[in-house]
Design a protein around this motif. Structure first.
Motif, short mmCIF file in Angstrom:
data_model
loop_
_atom_site.label_atom_id
_atom_site.label_comp_id
_atom_site.label_asym_id
_atom_site.label_seq_id
_atom_site.Cartn_x
_atom_site.Cartn_y
_atom_site.Cartn_z
N GLU A 1 15.64 -2.54 -1.96
CA GLU A 1 16.19 -2.82 -0.64
C GLU A 1 15.99 -1.62 0.30
O GLU A 1 16.92 -1.16 0.97
N ASN A 2 14.76 -1.14 0.33
CA ASN A 2 14.36 -0.05 1.22
C ASN A 2 13.23 -0.49 2.11
O ASN A 2 12.46 -1.39 1.76
N VAL A 3 13.12 0.15 3.28
CA VAL A 3 11.96 0.00 4.15
C VAL A 3 11.09 1.23 3.95
O VAL A 3 11.57 2.36 4.08
N LEU A 4 9.84 1.02 3.63
CA LEU A 4 8.91 2.12 3.38
C LEU A 4 8.09 2.38 4.63
O LEU A 4 7.20 1.58 4.98
N LEU A 5 8.38 3.46 5.34
CA LEU A 5 7.66 3.82 6.56
C LEU A 5 6.48 4.70 6.17
O LEU A 5 6.65 5.85 5.78
N ARG A 6 5.29 4.18 6.30
CA ARG A 6 4.09 4.92 5.89
C ARG A 6 3.58 5.79 7.02
O ARG A 6 3.41 5.31 8.14
N ARG A 7 3.30 7.04 6.71
CA ARG A 7 2.83 7.99 7.70
C ARG A 7 1.32 8.18 7.60
O ARG A 7 0.79 9.19 8.02
N TYR A 8 0.64 7.24 7.01
CA TYR A 8 -0.81 7.23 7.00
C TYR A 8 -1.24 5.85 7.53
O TYR A 8 -0.46 4.89 7.50
N TYR A 9 -2.49 5.78 8.00
CA TYR A 9 -2.89 4.60 8.77
C TYR A 9 -4.22 4.07 8.23
O TYR A 9 -5.30 4.48 8.66
N HIS A 10 -4.07 3.15 7.27
CA HIS A 10 -5.22 2.51 6.63
C HIS A 10 -5.30 1.08 7.18
O HIS A 10 -4.42 0.25 6.88
N ILE A 11 -6.34 0.78 7.93
CA ILE A 11 -6.43 -0.51 8.61
C ILE A 11 -7.35 -1.45 7.84
O ILE A 11 -8.54 -1.19 7.65
N GLY A 12 -6.78 -2.56 7.37
CA GLY A 12 -7.57 -3.60 6.71
C GLY A 12 -8.28 -4.47 7.74
O GLY A 12 -7.71 -4.80 8.79
N ILE A 13 -9.52 -4.84 7.44
CA ILE A 13 -10.32 -5.68 8.33
C ILE A 13 -10.68 -6.96 7.57
O ILE A 13 -11.46 -6.91 6.60
N ALA A 14 -10.13 -8.08 7.98
CA ALA A 14 -10.41 -9.34 7.30
C ALA A 14 -11.85 -9.76 7.56
O ALA A 14 -12.29 -9.82 8.70
N VAL A 15 -12.59 -10.03 6.48
CA VAL A 15 -14.00 -10.40 6.57
C VAL A 15 -14.19 -11.78 5.96
O VAL A 15 -13.79 -12.04 4.82
N ASP A 16 -14.81 -12.67 6.73
CA ASP A 16 -15.08 -14.03 6.27
C ASP A 16 -16.38 -14.03 5.48
O ASP A 16 -17.44 -13.70 6.01
N THR A 17 -16.30 -14.38 4.19
CA THR A 17 -17.49 -14.43 3.34
C THR A 17 -17.60 -15.81 2.72
O THR A 17 -16.65 -16.61 2.76
N GLU A 18 -18.75 -16.07 2.11
CA GLU A 18 -18.93 -17.38 1.46
C GLU A 18 -18.06 -17.51 0.23
O GLU A 18 -17.82 -18.61 -0.26
N HIS A 19 -17.54 -16.39 -0.29
CA HIS A 19 -16.67 -16.43 -1.46
C HIS A 19 -15.20 -16.60 -1.07
O HIS A 19 -14.38 -16.98 -1.90
N GLY A 20 -14.86 -16.31 0.19
CA GLY A 20 -13.48 -16.35 0.64
C GLY A 20 -13.19 -15.14 1.53
O GLY A 20 -14.07 -14.34 1.85
N LEU A 21 -11.94 -15.01 1.93
CA LEU A 21 -11.53 -13.93 2.82
C LEU A 21 -11.32 -12.64 2.04
O LEU A 21 -10.51 -12.59 1.11
#
Length: 434
Positions: free
Chosen positions: A287-307
């Motif tokens: 029951e904690n909120v984890l505030l992350r101080r690093y910034y890793h941005i996921g980029i959704a990519v549409d492929t023939e296998h799936g997202l």
């Protein structure tokens, strides 16, 4: 020797057998690929640890097996088949005991092999091991629960998050699940008389396997746990488009394809520092909120296998050119199914760019356990009012889906406003660079 599913790291506890690249009786060299395995994050080809002959394949395609499961038996080069077959009785019994749970079943083609026990558990070295996703296993560890003691109520006896929480509270007996809407509908349909349908001609059964199965599990998990809400806005892109045109010669000279997505990534990384809860996650067990101080941005990519969602690590520390080059490389290798596990894990915020495909806007599903996801949609010239005059501007819709447990509507709007401000006035974007 016994060829087992090895622990490939990142908390992976199980994998799905996608495709065998060899068959029984094949001779293989050391390090030759034997089988494709799908984990929560990536598809990996597992190589042979020795040179020899495939004596027996123990895991069927489509079967989900835990780490440590014997996938095949390999007779090493130089060892006669008779020597294997005529081993000491004790050795033969030991081998059969280990392999029995994974023995071939007579499952129908296209369907997952039947679980060895009604509970969905398997035996490893005489110890019962439950079937469960990595998230559920992590929750069990946090709650101090031995997951192997739990009788799962999920598909094929898989242990669910609800099973773990119920067990932790002292209720060891699984609770019967209420019939789903689909089950009720099926029951009602059974009481009606319908014209027969030639299923073989009109219905194609496609097994839910591999990446598509993982996506389905991940989406259900995200929607079940996170109360989604979505804020939609529009961004005037003329300033960014003009800047892209000015920078195009410099980008091309460096071999960079400069897209508007790179500017979005940079603007989001800047805004996340000002709105830490949008870069956070909820630890349900503690029951904690984890505030992350690093910034890793996921980029959704549409492929023939799936997202697939590759990750731009430390996006706040990279230039727009560096981000553009990395996004292009990650997207290309995602479509070629050549990403490493590290490249698809660790994101703190995700961007889904569907603008090239069209559509006005959508409500993207959050990439659990993150707290928000930004959808970018079609950009096109539209009439807008500026200074009481109708003018044409390049407008793109954006939609921010957010976890309403820790992000209120006001915060979501202010975060989106900040991203929009940085994009509509690129001078501010450059001024914020560190």
């Amino acid at each position: 020797m016994e060829f087992k599913l090895a622990d490939i790291g990142e908390g992976i506890h199980e994998g799905e057998i996608l495709r065998w690249l060899v068959k029984e009786g094949d001779q293989v060299e050391q390090d030759a690929p034997l089988v494709e395995v799908q984990t929560d994050k990536v598809t990996a080809e597992l190589p042979s640890p020795v040179a020899g002959v495939i004596e027996r394949i123990m895991a069927r395609e489509g079967q989900v097996v835990p780490v440590g499961t014997v996938l095949a038996v390999i007779r090493e080069a130089g060892v006669k088949a008779a020597a294997v077959a005529s081993g000491a009785p004790g050795e033969q019994a030991s081998l059969q005991e280990k392999l029995a749970p994974q023995a071939h079943s007579e499952a129908q083609p296209g369907r997952e092999a039947a679980a060895p026990q009604a509970s969905g558990a398997v035996r490893q070295g005489g110890k019962r091991r439950a079937l469960a996703t990595p998230h559920v296993r992590a929750l069990a560890r946090k709650l101090g629960v031995d997951i192997d003691e739990i009788d799962g109520t999920g598909p094929v006896g898989r242990v669910t998050e609800e099973d773990v929480r119920r067990f932790a509270e002292g209720a060891r007996e699984p609770v019967a699940q209420a019939p789903t809407d689909a089950a009720r509908a099926q029951g009602e349909a059974g009481s009606r008389v319908e014209a027969p349908v030639a299923r073989g001609e009109l219905v194609e059964q496609v097994p839910l396997r591999g990446l598509r199965r993982r996506i389905a599990e991940h989406m259900v998990q995200a929607k079940r746990i996170i109360p989604h809400a979505t804020h939609i806005d529009e961004v005037e892109m003329d300033g960014i488009e003009a800047l892209r045109e000015r920078l195009r010669p410099y980008a091309e000279a460096r071999g960079v394809k400069l897209t508007s997505l790179a500017f979005f990534v940079k603007a989001v990384a800047i805004a996340l520092k000002e709105f830490p809860y949008v870069n956070a996650s909820v630890d349900e067990a503690q029951e904690n909120v984890l505030l992350r101080r690093y910034y890793h941005i996921g980029i959704a990519v549409d492929t023939e296998h799936g997202l697939i969602v590759p990750v731009v690590k430390q996006a706040d520390q990279k230039s727009v050119f560096e981000i553009a080059r990395e996004v292009s490389d990650l997207a290309r290798r995602a479509r070629e199914n050549r990403l490493s596990l590290d490249e698809v894990t660790g994101s703190t915020f995700t961007i889904s760019n569907a603008g090239a495909l069209g559509g006005l806007y959508a409500t993207p599903i959050i990439n659990y356990p993150e707290s928000a996801i930004l959808g970018i949609h079609k950009m096109e010239p539209r009439p807008v009012v500026r200074n009481n005059e109708i003018v044409i501007r390049n407008i793109a819709h954006v939609s921010l889906s957010f976890d309403h447990r820790i992000i209120d509507g006001g915060m979501a709007i202010r975060f989106t406003n900040r991203v929009r401000e940085l994009l509509e006035e690129p001078d501010r974007l450059w001024a914020e660079l560190r």
